[in-house]
Design a protein around this motif. Structure first.
Motif, PDB file in Angstrom:
ATOM      1  N   ARG A 132      46.234  59.973  87.588  1.00 29.73           N
ATOM      2  CA  ARG A 132      46.603  58.817  86.763  1.00 29.73           C
ATOM      3  C   ARG A 132      47.291  57.749  87.607  1.00 29.73           C
ATOM      4  O   ARG A 132      46.988  56.554  87.487  1.00 29.73           O
ATOM      5  CB  ARG A 132      47.521  59.276  85.629  1.00 29.73           C
ATOM      6  CG  ARG A 132      47.968  58.171  84.701  1.00 29.73           C
ATOM      7  CD  ARG A 132      48.953  58.681  83.660  1.00 29.73           C
ATOM      8  NE  ARG A 132      49.472  57.583  82.857  1.00 29.73           N
ATOM      9  CZ  ARG A 132      50.446  56.773  83.250  1.00 29.73           C
ATOM     10  NH1 ARG A 132      51.000  56.945  84.439  1.00 29.73           N
ATOM     11  NH2 ARG A 132      50.865  55.791  82.470  1.00 29.73           N
ATOM     12  N   THR A 133      48.209  58.154  88.480  1.00 36.61           N
ATOM     13  CA  THR A 133      48.916  57.196  89.336  1.00 36.61           C
ATOM     14  C   THR A 133      47.952  56.487  90.275  1.00 36.61           C
ATOM     15  O   THR A 133      48.015  55.257  90.445  1.00 36.61           O
ATOM     16  CB  THR A 133      50.002  57.915  90.153  1.00 36.61           C
ATOM     17  OG1 THR A 133      50.919  58.559  89.260  1.00 36.61           O
ATOM     18  CG2 THR A 133      50.755  56.935  91.025  1.00 36.61           C
ATOM     19  N   LYS A 161      40.583  54.445  79.198  1.00 35.85           N
ATOM     20  CA  LYS A 161      41.765  55.169  78.735  1.00 35.85           C
ATOM     21  C   LYS A 161      41.685  56.594  79.286  1.00 35.85           C
ATOM     22  O   LYS A 161      40.785  57.352  78.954  1.00 35.85           O
ATOM     23  CB  LYS A 161      41.810  55.185  77.205  1.00 35.85           C
ATOM     24  CG  LYS A 161      43.032  55.885  76.650  1.00 35.85           C
ATOM     25  CD  LYS A 161      43.030  55.881  75.124  1.00 35.85           C
ATOM     26  CE  LYS A 161      44.254  56.618  74.577  1.00 35.85           C
ATOM     27  NZ  LYS A 161      44.242  56.658  73.089  1.00 35.85           N
ATOM     28  N   PHE A 162      42.622  56.938  80.169  1.00 37.38           N
ATOM     29  CA  PHE A 162      42.579  58.213  80.893  1.00 37.38           C
ATOM     30  C   PHE A 162      43.545  59.187  80.221  1.00 37.38           C
ATOM     31  O   PHE A 162      44.756  58.946  80.183  1.00 37.38           O
ATOM     32  CB  PHE A 162      42.954  57.985  82.356  1.00 37.38           C
ATOM     33  CG  PHE A 162      42.745  59.184  83.231  1.00 37.38           C
ATOM     34  CD1 PHE A 162      41.515  59.833  83.266  1.00 37.38           C
ATOM     35  CD2 PHE A 162      43.766  59.662  84.033  1.00 37.38           C
ATOM     36  CE1 PHE A 162      41.313  60.932  84.085  1.00 37.38           C
ATOM     37  CE2 PHE A 162      43.579  60.755  84.861  1.00 37.38           C
ATOM     38  CZ  PHE A 162      42.347  61.392  84.883  1.00 37.38           C
ATOM     39  N   ILE A 163      43.011  60.279  79.671  1.00 35.35           N
ATOM     40  CA  ILE A 163      43.823  61.216  78.884  1.00 35.35           C
ATOM     41  C   ILE A 163      43.769  62.604  79.507  1.00 35.35           C
ATOM     42  O   ILE A 163      42.794  62.977  80.176  1.00 35.35           O
ATOM     43  CB  ILE A 163      43.348  61.276  77.417  1.00 35.35           C
ATOM     44  CG1 ILE A 163      41.852  61.636  77.353  1.00 35.35           C
ATOM     45  CG2 ILE A 163      43.589  59.945  76.722  1.00 35.35           C
ATOM     46  CD1 ILE A 163      41.322  61.758  75.926  1.00 35.35           C
ATOM     47  N   GLN A 167      38.303  60.991  89.365  1.00 32.45           N
ATOM     48  CA  GLN A 167      39.322  61.920  89.852  1.00 32.45           C
ATOM     49  C   GLN A 167      39.485  61.865  91.367  1.00 32.45           C
ATOM     50  O   GLN A 167      40.218  62.661  91.941  1.00 32.45           O
ATOM     51  CB  GLN A 167      39.025  63.337  89.358  1.00 32.45           C
ATOM     52  CG  GLN A 167      39.195  63.449  87.849  1.00 32.45           C
ATOM     53  CD  GLN A 167      39.168  64.871  87.321  1.00 32.45           C
ATOM     54  OE1 GLN A 167      38.458  65.155  86.378  1.00 32.45           O
ATOM     55  NE2 GLN A 167      39.929  65.778  87.908  1.00 32.45           N
ATOM     56  N   CYS A 168      38.807  60.892  91.993  1.00 31.88           N
ATOM     57  CA  CYS A 168      39.086  60.541  93.392  1.00 31.88           C
ATOM     58  C   CYS A 168      39.881  59.234  93.453  1.00 31.88           C
ATOM     59  O   CYS A 168      40.136  58.705  94.533  1.00 31.88           O
ATOM     60  CB  CYS A 168      37.787  60.393  94.185  1.00 31.88           C
ATOM     61  SG  CYS A 168      36.999  61.955  94.607  1.00 31.88           S
ATOM     62  N   GLY A 189      38.368  61.832  80.119  1.00 26.85           N
ATOM     63  CA  GLY A 189      39.254  62.981  80.161  1.00 26.85           C
ATOM     64  C   GLY A 189      39.464  63.485  81.572  1.00 26.85           C
ATOM     65  O   GLY A 189      39.005  62.896  82.554  1.00 26.85           O
ATOM     66  N   PHE A 190      40.170  64.603  81.678  1.00 33.85           N
ATOM     67  CA  PHE A 190      40.537  65.191  82.965  1.00 33.85           C
ATOM     68  C   PHE A 190      39.995  66.617  83.027  1.00 33.85           C
ATOM     69  O   PHE A 190      40.190  67.409  82.106  1.00 33.85           O
ATOM     70  CB  PHE A 190      42.059  65.189  83.119  1.00 33.85           C
ATOM     71  CG  PHE A 190      42.543  65.854  84.368  1.00 33.85           C
ATOM     72  CD1 PHE A 190      42.471  65.201  85.589  1.00 33.85           C
ATOM     73  CD2 PHE A 190      43.076  67.137  84.327  1.00 33.85           C
ATOM     74  CE1 PHE A 190      42.923  65.816  86.749  1.00 33.85           C
ATOM     75  CE2 PHE A 190      43.523  67.758  85.481  1.00 33.85           C
ATOM     76  CZ  PHE A 190      43.452  67.094  86.695  1.00 33.85           C
ATOM     77  N   PHE A 191      39.277  66.922  84.112  1.00 34.39           N
ATOM     78  CA  PHE A 191      38.710  68.256  84.321  1.00 34.39           C
ATOM     79  C   PHE A 191      39.242  68.827  85.632  1.00 34.39           C
ATOM     80  O   PHE A 191      39.390  68.101  86.623  1.00 34.39           O
ATOM     81  CB  PHE A 191      37.178  68.201  84.362  1.00 34.39           C
ATOM     82  CG  PHE A 191      36.538  67.799  83.061  1.00 34.39           C
ATOM     83  CD1 PHE A 191      36.246  68.740  82.095  1.00 34.39           C
ATOM     84  CD2 PHE A 191      36.246  66.468  82.794  1.00 34.39           C
ATOM     85  CE1 PHE A 191      35.668  68.377  80.888  1.00 34.39           C
ATOM     86  CE2 PHE A 191      35.667  66.090  81.601  1.00 34.39           C
ATOM     87  CZ  PHE A 191      35.377  67.041  80.638  1.00 34.39           C
ATOM     88  N   LYS A 192      39.497  70.132  85.623  1.00 32.71           N
ATOM     89  CA  LYS A 192      39.953  70.788  86.844  1.00 32.71           C
ATOM     90  C   LYS A 192      38.788  71.301  87.682  1.00 32.71           C
ATOM     91  O   LYS A 192      38.948  71.537  88.885  1.00 32.71           O
ATOM     92  CB  LYS A 192      40.901  71.945  86.506  1.00 32.71           C
ATOM     93  CG  LYS A 192      42.243  71.474  85.978  1.00 32.71           C
ATOM     94  CD  LYS A 192      43.217  72.633  85.829  1.00 32.71           C
ATOM     95  CE  LYS A 192      44.589  72.124  85.394  1.00 32.71           C
ATOM     96  NZ  LYS A 192      45.573  73.220  85.244  1.00 32.71           N
TER      97      LYS A 192
END
Length: 831
Positions: A46-47, A298-300, A365-366, A379-382
């Motif tokens: 996010r940052t 919008k990043f959740i 996510q990069c 969204g966010f995936f691991k």
């Protein structure tokens, strides 16, 4: 976790790295691009995204951001840490310029307004510490051009003063010697001084080299010129060489001494240089975002994909160079719809769709912004796992299917609700029935693990499974069955057809081969694919209908609002008029009292003369009637206006209701029809054998679907069919030979010629040919026809055009251009 190890190569992310590098200002920035990797901590991701988004705002503003002197000085800082070493003049000068750039950046982010507009970049700058001593120390010993100052030390100043004095003496002396040699003719008049081994020498021809006393330091390649250092300047040059060596020793002493003083600041200096590289890295990512129209959705912190008009960045840039536009993608994955199973024709965009999802989520996510529209959510995936392409290996004894199974093993073992799966051509590589069964079992297992993903396939059993299983939804890549070309549009909620037979038609596979294939595949499978196309056709039709209803309702609301405003205005006007009328009545009443009093006075004065009394009463009655009539007229006008507005509002509501329900053109008294038509009834056009289905009835018009073709015609041109008649016609249609009058739409469309020649035909014969020609064109969806009838007497042309004017689907009939036949050819446009 990213799987497999060559994930970036499979989704072409390496090209994205190279494009980001192109915007870097330094090698350090490019190093950070090479080290960019998938982030598995939400807050960190996010940052990074907000840093790039803030820098994107800087680039789009009018503010000047420092972009000069971004040097990678990490080797110099590493040398600074070692005792006994010193920084060279060039390294110190680069350090001074880099630190000045860092200082300018910190000044840029200074202030409360910048903290509010660029909070993450401001926070990043707060970690940097600069020391004035380093700036002042470098400025004390270096000039603005990066040279050691004469007054860097007292000894250096003395050495350079002696050096400049002796160099001046040498210059004067040697110029006198060369002037005398030119006068004596020993050297040419245009000869100039040269330098050999750091010594000033005179070029002299080989024949005169002994005439000037001195030391010969060199000669030309041809041997014709010698370079002589005159004896009078030899001692002076020796002294200059000693002074130059002494100068170098003093400079090294100064640099070593200064390096020792700044060595304790090595960590902070390295932090400043790294900050400069990070800033360059963030700036490069922001510049790349401007190239691909990237932005921050919008990043959740949950597993979700909700992208509006997403585009593959590499495809976008490629098409941009060619002047083409990418068909955007709408992608939706959430807790109720976790896995999207995409089917459709080959080369229809399934793999591009899958790669787009993988590319954009990986980019996000990069720390890279992605090309989606405002309102999108990400969204966010691991974990991101992918199975695409051929991974067969001779060294590892792996076949194509074995490599796919190994991937499935990894997916089922490591997948969870934080995993995004991307599988292309699911189940292929082995015997279809067995491969389909294994694929369905794997899909069931993955669904039970609550993974998210996009999967492409052609297998019918997987489409059935998706439609019956919660968490999995079908998707289709759309295909234009009339133009026989893919549309590259994703539609969620229904499975797609492979359009194998249509594609076979398009590439020209023999008809008998295609028919044989239809027989082999079986009626049930063939009709399943056909029903998919019909569902797609009906869905498009009802979507258009729903949009029309929405527009009508909006128009109705606007009209009702307008009528309400007008009605309110009239009612307000009514109150105003009544108020004025009351005032007027009062005024008239006052005048009436005066008239009555005057009348009484006249009667008394006339001593009750009957004639004058009658006249006076008549005047009073006329005044009374006038007042009453005026008030009644005003009241009636207002009431009529209000009633008229209410009637109009009622008509608008009723008219819109009729339009929505298909009864807009319904007459007050409708004649009794022998045949009653209903929606869904099988029908045919009178005189033809194609069986259609009624989709909508609107007054005397009706919408009928003939296979993939939807047309509008009149009710009186249709003939209702019973179930038995429909079956007989369908059997007759199947029994017709392929080359006869079979209504195989694709085959007939390919063989249909939009031109008809009726020259020399009788009127009756020509009209019959034109009728059949136009009917077939309407059935095949052809929009323009040309009928060659010649000019002659014009009779044939007139009869043909009179007939065409009676055909509902004919929009216009005109002459061909004069260069191509003029009045001898009629150009027919169908609608």
């Amino acid at each position: 976790m990213i799987y497999p190890g060559n994930f970036e190569q499979k989704i072409d992310f390496l090209k994205v790295r190279e494009l980001v590098k192109e915007s870097c200002l330094s090698d350090l920035g490019r190093t950070f691009v090479d080290e960019m990797e998938f982030i598995q901590q939400y807050e960190v991701a996010r940052t990074r995204l907000h840093e790039v988004d803030e820098f994107l705002n800087i680039l789009s503003s009018d503010e000047e951001f420092p972009v000069e002197n971004y040097f990678d000085l990490r080797p110099a800082i590493s040398k600074l840490r070692i005792n006994g070493t010193f920084l060279e003049v060039k390294e110190l000068f680069s350090l001074r310029k880099s630190l000045q750039t860092v200082k300018n950046i910190l000044i840029f982010f200074k202030g409360d307004d910048k903290a509010g507009r660029y909070p993450n970049l401001k926070q990043l700058s707060d970690t940097v510490t600069l020391y004035p001593y380093v700036f002042d120390g470098i400025d004390r010993i270096l000039t603005s051009q990066g040279k050691i100052k004469d007054n860097a030390s007292a000894d250096l100043a003395k050495i350079r003063a002696d050096l400049y004095s002796k160099q001046s003496t040498v210059s004067k002396l040697i110029h006198r010697i060369i002037a005398q040699a030119q006068k004596d003719g020993w050297v040419d008049a245009d000869t100039s001084l040269s330098i050999r081994d750091g010594r000033t020498v005179i070029p002299v021809s080989a024949t005169n080299k002994r005439k000037i006393p001195g030391i010969i330091h060199d000669e030309s390649a041809t041997g014709k010129t010698c370079y002589v250092e005159p004896t009078p300047v030899v001692e002076l040059n020796n002294a200059i060489s000693e002074l130059e060596a002494e100068e170098r020793r003093e400079i090294v002493r100064i640099l070593r001494q200064f390096t020792d003083t700044i060595r304790p600041y090595a960590d902070d200096l390295e932090d400043s240089i790294v900050y400069l590289g990070i800033t360059d890295f963030i700036r490069a990512k922001a510049r790349f975002a401007t190239r691909i129209n990237g932005q921050l959705p919008k990043f959740i912190n949950e597993s979700k994909v909700s992208w509006i008009n997403a585009r593959h960045p590499l495809l976008f840039l490629s098409f941009q160079q060619e002047g083409r536009k990418v068909v955007p993608l709408k992608m939706e994955l959430h807790s109720e719809q976790r896995i999207l199973l995409i089917s459709g024709p080959n080369a229809g965009g399934k793999s591009v769709c899958l790669k787009t999802v993988g590319m954009l989520q990986y980019m996000l996510q990069c720390g890279l912004l992605i090309p989606v529209e405002e309102g999108s959510e990400a969204g966010f995936f691991k974990n991101i796992f992918i199975d695409i392409g051929d991974e067969q290996s001779i060294e590892n004894d792996l076949s194509t299917y074995s490599s796919h199974l190994l991937n499935m093993k990894h997916f089922t073992k490591n997948g969870d609700d934080k995993t995004l799966l991307l599988i292309d051509e699911f189940g292929t590589g082995t015997e279809p029935m067995l491969g389909g069964a294994i694929a369905e079992s794997v899909l069931q297992k993955l669904n039970s693990l609550n993974v998210y993903g996009v999967i492409t396939t052609h297998y019918t059993n997987l489409k059935h499974f998706a439609s019956q299983t919660e968490g999995i939804v079908n998707g289709a890549m759309l295909y234009d069955s009339q133009k026989l070309e893919p549309l590259f549009q994703l539609e969620t909620g229904k499975p797609g057809s492979s359009f194998a037979f249509e594609i076979a038609y398009k590439i020209g596979l023999p008809q008998d081969v295609i028919d044989l294939a239809k027989e082999k595949v079986g009626e049930e499978h063939f009709h399943f694919d056909k029903h998919l196309r019909e569902i797609s056709r009906d869905k498009k039709y009802w979507e258009r209908k729903r949009e029309n209803i929405r527009k009508i309702e909006k128009r109705l609301e606007d009209m009702m609002d307008k009528e309400k405003r007008e009605l309110d205005h009239v009612q307000s006007m009514r109150k105003e008029i009544i108020s004025k009328a009351e005032d007027e009545a009062k005024r008239i009443l006052d005048n009436s009292n005066k008239v009555i009093e005057n009348t009484i006075r006249k009667i008394k004065e006339a001593q009750a003369d009957k004639e004058k009394t009658r006249d006076a009463r008549k005047q009073v009655d006329e005044l009374k009637d006038k007042v009453l009539e005026k008030n009644l007229d005003t009241e009636e006008k207002i009431l009529r206006k209000i009633e008229k507005l209410r009637e109009r509002e009622t008509r608008v509501k009723q008219g819109n209701k009729d339009e929505v329900t298909g009864n807009r053109d319904k007459p007050v008294v409708e004649p009794v029809r022998v045949q009653e038509f209903t929606i869904g009834m099988p029908v045919r056009i009178q005189g033809q054998s194609s069986v259609g289905e009624i989709m909508e009835i609107s007054g005397k018009s009706v919408v009928v679907a003939f296979g993939d073709l939807i047309m509008t015609t009149k009710l009186n041109k249709l003939e209702a069919l019973s179930t038995g008649e429909k079956k007989n016609l369908m059997k007759r249609k199947k029994s017709l030979p392929v080359t006869g009058k079979a209504y195989d739409m694709n085959q007939r469309r390919m063989s249909f010629k939009p031109g008809l020649d009726v020259r020399g035909k009788r009127v009756e014969e020509a009209l019959q040919m034109v009728q059949e020609f136009v009917d077939e064109a309407i059935m095949l969806g052809v929009f323009e026809l040309k009928i060659l009838h010649g000019t002659g007497t014009g009779a044939l042309r007139q009869f043909i055009r009179e007939y065409l004017n009676t055909v509902d689907m004919v929009q216009s009939v005109k002459d061909e251009h004069i260069e191509f036949g003029g009045a001898g050819i009629s150009v027919v446009t169908l609608g």
